[in-house]
Design a protein around this motif. Structure first.
Motif, PDB file in Angstrom:
ATOM      1  N   MET A 219       0.700  -1.267   0.180  1.00 43.02           N
ATOM      2  CA  MET A 219       0.091  -0.157   0.006  1.00 43.02           C
ATOM      3  C   MET A 219       0.841   1.302  -0.015  1.00 43.02           C
ATOM      4  O   MET A 219       1.979   1.333   0.503  1.00 43.02           O
ATOM      5  CB  MET A 219      -0.939  -0.074   1.085  1.00 43.02           C
ATOM      6  N   ALA A 225      -3.054  12.670  -0.218  1.00 41.25           N
ATOM      7  CA  ALA A 225      -4.503  12.579  -0.206  1.00 41.25           C
ATOM      8  C   ALA A 225      -5.000  13.955  -0.692  1.00 41.25           C
ATOM      9  O   ALA A 225      -5.762  14.498   0.211  1.00 41.25           O
ATOM     10  CB  ALA A 225      -5.025  11.884   0.927  1.00 41.25           C
ATOM     11  N   LYS A 229     -11.211  10.484  -3.548  1.00 41.01           N
ATOM     12  CA  LYS A 229     -10.897   9.068  -3.689  1.00 41.01           C
ATOM     13  C   LYS A 229      -9.762   8.966  -3.002  1.00 41.01           C
ATOM     14  O   LYS A 229      -9.647   7.803  -2.310  1.00 41.01           O
ATOM     15  CB  LYS A 229     -10.789   8.899  -5.246  1.00 41.01           C
ATOM     16  N   LEU A 230      -8.663   9.617  -2.867  1.00 41.05           N
ATOM     17  CA  LEU A 230      -7.366   9.545  -2.224  1.00 41.05           C
ATOM     18  C   LEU A 230      -7.582   9.790  -0.885  1.00 41.05           C
ATOM     19  O   LEU A 230      -7.018   8.925   0.249  1.00 41.05           O
ATOM     20  CB  LEU A 230      -6.344  10.494  -2.745  1.00 41.05           C
ATOM     21  N   ARG A 233      -8.922   6.293   0.158  1.00 35.65           N
ATOM     22  CA  ARG A 233      -8.015   5.305   0.204  1.00 35.65           C
ATOM     23  C   ARG A 233      -6.964   5.456   1.371  1.00 35.65           C
ATOM     24  O   ARG A 233      -6.675   4.542   1.957  1.00 35.65           O
ATOM     25  CB  ARG A 233      -6.914   5.560  -1.031  1.00 35.65           C
ATOM     26  N   GLY A 236      -8.577   4.054   4.341  1.00 33.97           N
ATOM     27  CA  GLY A 236      -8.823   2.619   4.382  1.00 33.97           C
ATOM     28  C   GLY A 236      -7.428   2.210   4.625  1.00 33.97           C
ATOM     29  O   GLY A 236      -7.231   0.898   5.272  1.00 33.97           O
ATOM     30  N   ILE A 237      -6.289   2.667   4.181  1.00 31.78           N
ATOM     31  CA  ILE A 237      -4.849   2.146   4.445  1.00 31.78           C
ATOM     32  C   ILE A 237      -4.394   2.085   6.138  1.00 31.78           C
ATOM     33  O   ILE A 237      -4.085   1.273   6.647  1.00 31.78           O
ATOM     34  CB  ILE A 237      -4.053   2.936   3.757  1.00 31.78           C
TER      35      ILE A 237
END
Length: 299
Positions: A219, A225, A229-230, A233, A236-237
């Motif tokens: 990852m 970010a 979207k980022l 992400r 989520g990471i």
């Protein structure tokens, strides 16, 4: 006189333009696939290149891409992604394309012969830089002149070409020869050779990101970010690395001002100050920082 491999006409029994649609497309796919396979014979040199890039960007050096034509476009595509993907400061990534980066799709061919422009690039280099020069033929004057002069400025040179024994490769600290097959369309190196060059750049830059500690369990833990979207992400990471829920991950990101690595440590129980100290102590690598945090918590 024999032609360089990148200029050879394919010895296939039927020429590309004599094939039906399925045959022509299959031929082009086959050449692209064979071009990618050429990278398997260059893994040692690709790793050496990644090591140089990582050392430069971990220190005070810059990564400078220099190329012309379709090779320049491949370089631009790789360079433009690095700040967002790996959190590398924009000013540390430079693209020096013959004739400048085309803003409107116009890319005159004669700029690749402009060695005066190459001299201007050399004048801007400094010790600690890594210069990544590309030319499918290995003979293009603009990148070759840069490769030959970079060492005198204290820079290291990584060269990628698709013909062996060429001037570009001879001038490099790390010479990467990708033995791509003759193009399906003779001499159109935007195709097989371009594909191989872009893939090589992908491998070098991603491997360098790993070496710098910007990849954790596959990852992108140093991503920027800067869109919805980022941001999703990134959360989520953090959730996955720290084993926490979405709300905890989002809160940790807020406390870390959007930085994923310290957010992972904060979500795992560190204060923002401890998170930063642990990362500093481990060269920005998240895995040993997490291990050290666990050791502290278990003590």
């Amino acid at each position: 006189m024999s032609l360089p491999r990148t200029e050879e006409v394919s010895n296939a029994e039927t020429a590309l333009d004599r094939l039906d649609a399925a045959g022509a497309l299959s031929r082009m796919i086959e050449v692209q696939s064979a071009a990618i396979e050429s990278l398997r014979h260059a893994t040692g040199d690709l790793e050496a290149a990644a090591q140089l890039v990582a050392a430069a960007l971990s220190g005070t050096g810059r990564l400078v891409y220099a190329a012309a034509g379709s090779s320049g476009l491949m370089a631009l595509a790789d360079a433009a992604e690095l700040p967002g993907t790996f959190g590398i400061a924009q000013e540390r990534i430079l693209v020096r394309m013959a004739g400048g980066v085309p803003a409107d799709g116009a890319m005159p061919g004669d700029t690749e012969d402009d060695t005066a422009a190459a001299q201007a690039v050399l004048d801007g280099l400094r010790a600690g830089d890594v210069v990544l020069v590309l030319s499918a033929s290995g003979t293009t004057p603009y990148p070759t002149a840069i490769a030959r002069g970079a060492g005198a400025r204290g820079a290291r040179v990584v060269a990628i070409a698709c013909n062996p024994g060429t001037p570009l490769l001879a001038a490099a600290d790390v010479a990467i020869c990708l033995a791509t097959p003759p193009e399906a369309l003779a001499g159109s190196t935007r195709m097989g050779a371009g594909t191989a060059q872009k893939a090589a750049l992908n491998l070098i830059s991603t491997r360098a990101g790993i070496l710098m500690g910007h990849v954790h369990d596959g990852m992108m833990v140093n991503l920027v970010a800067d869109n919805a979207k980022l941001r999703g992400r990134a959360a989520g990471i953090v959730a996955r690395v720290a084993g926490v829920g979405g709300e905890v991950a989002a809160g940790a990101l807020d406390r870390a001002r959007g930085a994923v690595k310290p957010a992972c440590l904060i979500a795992a129980g560190a204060t923002p100050e401890t998170a930063r100290a642990l990362l500093d102590a481990h060269g920005g690598h998240l895995r040993p920082a997490l291990g050290a945090l666990k050791t502290q918590q278990d003590a």
